[in-house]
Design an enzyme around this catalytic site. Structure first.
Site, PDB file in Angstrom:
ATOM      1  N   CYS A  27       0.691  -0.990   0.446  1.00 11.04           N
ATOM      2  CA  CYS A  27      -0.414   0.678  -0.151  1.00 11.04           C
ATOM      3  C   CYS A  27       0.748   1.281  -0.150  1.00 11.04           C
ATOM      4  O   CYS A  27       0.827   2.359  -0.749  1.00 11.04           O
ATOM      5  CB  CYS A  27      -0.876   0.214   1.096  1.00 11.04           C
ATOM      6  SG  CYS A  27       0.112   0.068   2.875  1.00 11.04           S
ATOM      7  N   HIS A  42      -1.838   0.716   7.345  1.00  9.97           N
ATOM      8  CA  HIS A  42      -2.583   0.930   5.472  1.00  9.97           C
ATOM      9  C   HIS A  42      -1.631   2.579   5.452  1.00  9.97           C
ATOM     10  O   HIS A  42      -2.320   3.684   5.751  1.00  9.97           O
ATOM     11  CB  HIS A  42      -3.873   0.521   5.469  1.00  9.97           C
ATOM     12  CG  HIS A  42      -3.901   0.544   4.300  1.00  9.97           C
ATOM     13  ND1 HIS A  42      -3.513  -0.027   3.001  1.00  9.97           N
ATOM     14  CD2 HIS A  42      -5.087   1.630   3.515  1.00  9.97           C
ATOM     15  CE1 HIS A  42      -4.061   0.115   2.203  1.00  9.97           C
ATOM     16  NE2 HIS A  42      -4.908   0.812   1.842  1.00  9.97           N
ATOM     17  N   ASN A  61      -7.232   4.809  -2.907  1.00  9.07           N
ATOM     18  CA  ASN A  61      -6.923   2.887  -1.757  1.00  9.07           C
ATOM     19  C   ASN A  61      -6.753   2.524  -3.148  1.00  9.07           C
ATOM     20  O   ASN A  61      -6.605   3.344  -4.151  1.00  9.07           O
ATOM     21  CB  ASN A  61      -8.196   2.808  -1.707  1.00  9.07           C
ATOM     22  CG  ASN A  61      -7.773   2.323  -0.495  1.00  9.07           C
ATOM     23  OD1 ASN A  61      -6.944   1.418  -0.230  1.00  9.07           O
ATOM     24  ND2 ASN A  61      -8.807   1.665   0.241  1.00  9.07           N
TER      25      ASN A  61
END
Length: 449
Positions: free
Chosen positions: A70, A364, A385
């Protein structure tokens, strides 16, 4: 003095259930639907509609698949947006697999260096145990990606595409960590046998040679140069022949990465505000850029992020998405799951207490692309995202401002938009940062616990 649980106590607790009028209904709901579905509020969907007063258009999302990249996807996304806009390349992506390869290779050397440096400590030492528990993982930090880019550059995704092992990294990580643990024990033995530095380094080189071969076999050999060939959004053909990854970054992104700094909001007693911190054993490129965080009060932290969005630049950030998130709906909200009502229990904790107790940590990284300001106050935020376009709003999430306050811990900001006092605090502390312990929650984005 310890005291066991008696059966009389259990009988009392059983009788106490009748004092909670909603117990029967709550039990049926929880046992049928699960805790989160049974406690889910529908109000979040009303409050968090995807409308924003300050918004940057960033196009389609990316997908990290079954990997922990991520931080890498999010950082490269901030750069690809710049390329898309300047060179008219809608849908363009940078290769996340390219930086993944070099990250794995550099982390291997980083681990071996730390093993050699701690060889005088017993294996049971907490720091040594920490090293061997997870020699490396997919996780990382903004500064770690900067270190990779400064050394290796970047390439377009079509030049070095994804493979089965980058999209699902479990087998690769298992293989690499076995090689690292085995090699690490061998290096410790050589040091403790009194072997010369030259002998230890020679064996490390043999280990790295085997690791490089494994990575090249699993991910492909990264290119030293390539032809960048594309047709822009206006239909014009372009080709840039025999360009290196380093020159590609300089020409097509051109950022001075030293101008981007990490700020955190870590309101714990061991982290005074306006001081710079690093985390022991957190890094990848030996001799490269050190991970550094300037700790700021929440109000200042948030103000600077909003200002960067107003200047037209997105913001990379780190948070804890394990709390208050509905992946399918694409919502992040502290009120989305009302477990306090379901169980008649006060679950509230301060941000500092969550960090100190292990209840929360950074896990994250994403990108903030918009904020909704009402009377100059933020109410919700738009998040890019990297979980593909099937969840949320075509892959975008909406985050409530209250969730931001509780679970956003880090942001990367352009120094060009920072006030002088913040730049001064960072510059004064960056050369000698306060070093946090390896397992500090401000380093958790880079480690698997």
């Amino acid at each position: 003095m310890s005291k066991e649980i008696s059966f009389d106590t259990i009988e009392d607790f059983t009788s106490n259930l009748s004092k909670h009028p909603a117990y029967g209904v709550a039990a049926n709901a929880a046992q049928t639907n699960g805790i989160f579905k049974a406690s889910q509020s529908t109000q979040s969907k009303v409050d968090l509609d995807p409308t924003f007063s300050v918004e940057i258009d960033t196009g389609s999302v990316t997908n990290q698949k079954q990997s922990g990249r991520c931080w890498m996807f999010s950082a490269l996304n901030t750069m690809r947006h710049s390329i898309q806009k300047e060179f008219k390349l809608k849908g363009f992506e940078l290769s996340q697999s390219y930086t993944f390869f070099w990250d794995k290779f550099e982390k291997s050397n980083f681990f071996f260096e730390n093993v050699i440096g701690s060889a005088d400590k017993p294996l049971g030492d907490r720091k040594v145990s920490f090293l061997f528990a997870t020699p490396q993982s997919d996780g990382g930090q903004w500064d770690m990606l900067c270190g990779l880019i400064e050394k290796y550059g970047i390439v377009p995704k079509k030049v070095y595409p994804e493979t089965a092992n980058s999209e699902n990294s479990r087998a690769l990580n298992d293989t690499l960590n076995t090689m690292l643990r085995k090699g690490g024990l061998e290096l410790r033995a050589l040091v403790n046998e009194g072997k010369s530095t030259e002998e230890v380094e020679a064996h490390k080189a043999e280990l790295l040679d085997a690791i490089f071969r494994m990575l090249a076999t699993s991910l492909g050999l990264p290119p030293k140069s390539f032809n960048f060939e594309y047709t822009d959004d206006d239909g014009n053909y372009h080709i840039d022949k025999d360009i290196t990854p380093q020159d590609f970054f300089k020409k097509y992104v051109g950022w001075d990465l030293e101008n981007y700094i990490s700020v955190i909001n870590g309101p714990t007693a061991d982290k005074p505000y306006n001081k710079v911190f690093s985390v022991e054993y957190l890094g990848n490129v030996v001799g490269g850029r050190q991970v550094r965080h300037l700790n700021l009060e929440l109000s200042k932290f948030k103000e600077l992020i909003i200002n960067q969005l107003k200047q037209g630049e997105v913001v990379w950030f780190g948070s804890d998405v394990s709390k208050g998130g509905d992946r399918e709906a694409g919502l992040l909200d502290t009120k989305i799951y009302q477990r306090d009502q379901l169980f008649d229990y006060d679950f509230s904790m301060s941000k500092a207490d969550r960090l100190d107790s292990g209840e929360s940590m950074m896990n994250h990284a994403m990108v903030i692309t918009a904020v909704d300001l009402v009377d100059d106050k933020p109410t919700k935020w738009k998040i890019e995202n990297s979980w593909g376009d099937k969840s949320g709003f075509k892959g975008y999430f909406v985050m409530s401002d209250e969730w931001f306050d509780q679970f956003v811990y880090q942001a990367v900001l352009n120094k060009a938009f920072l006030p002088e006092d913040v730049k001064k605090a960072y510059d004064e502390g960056k050369e000698n940062p306060i070093e946090l312990l390896p397992w500090d929650p401000m380093g958790a984005l880079a480690f698997d616990f």
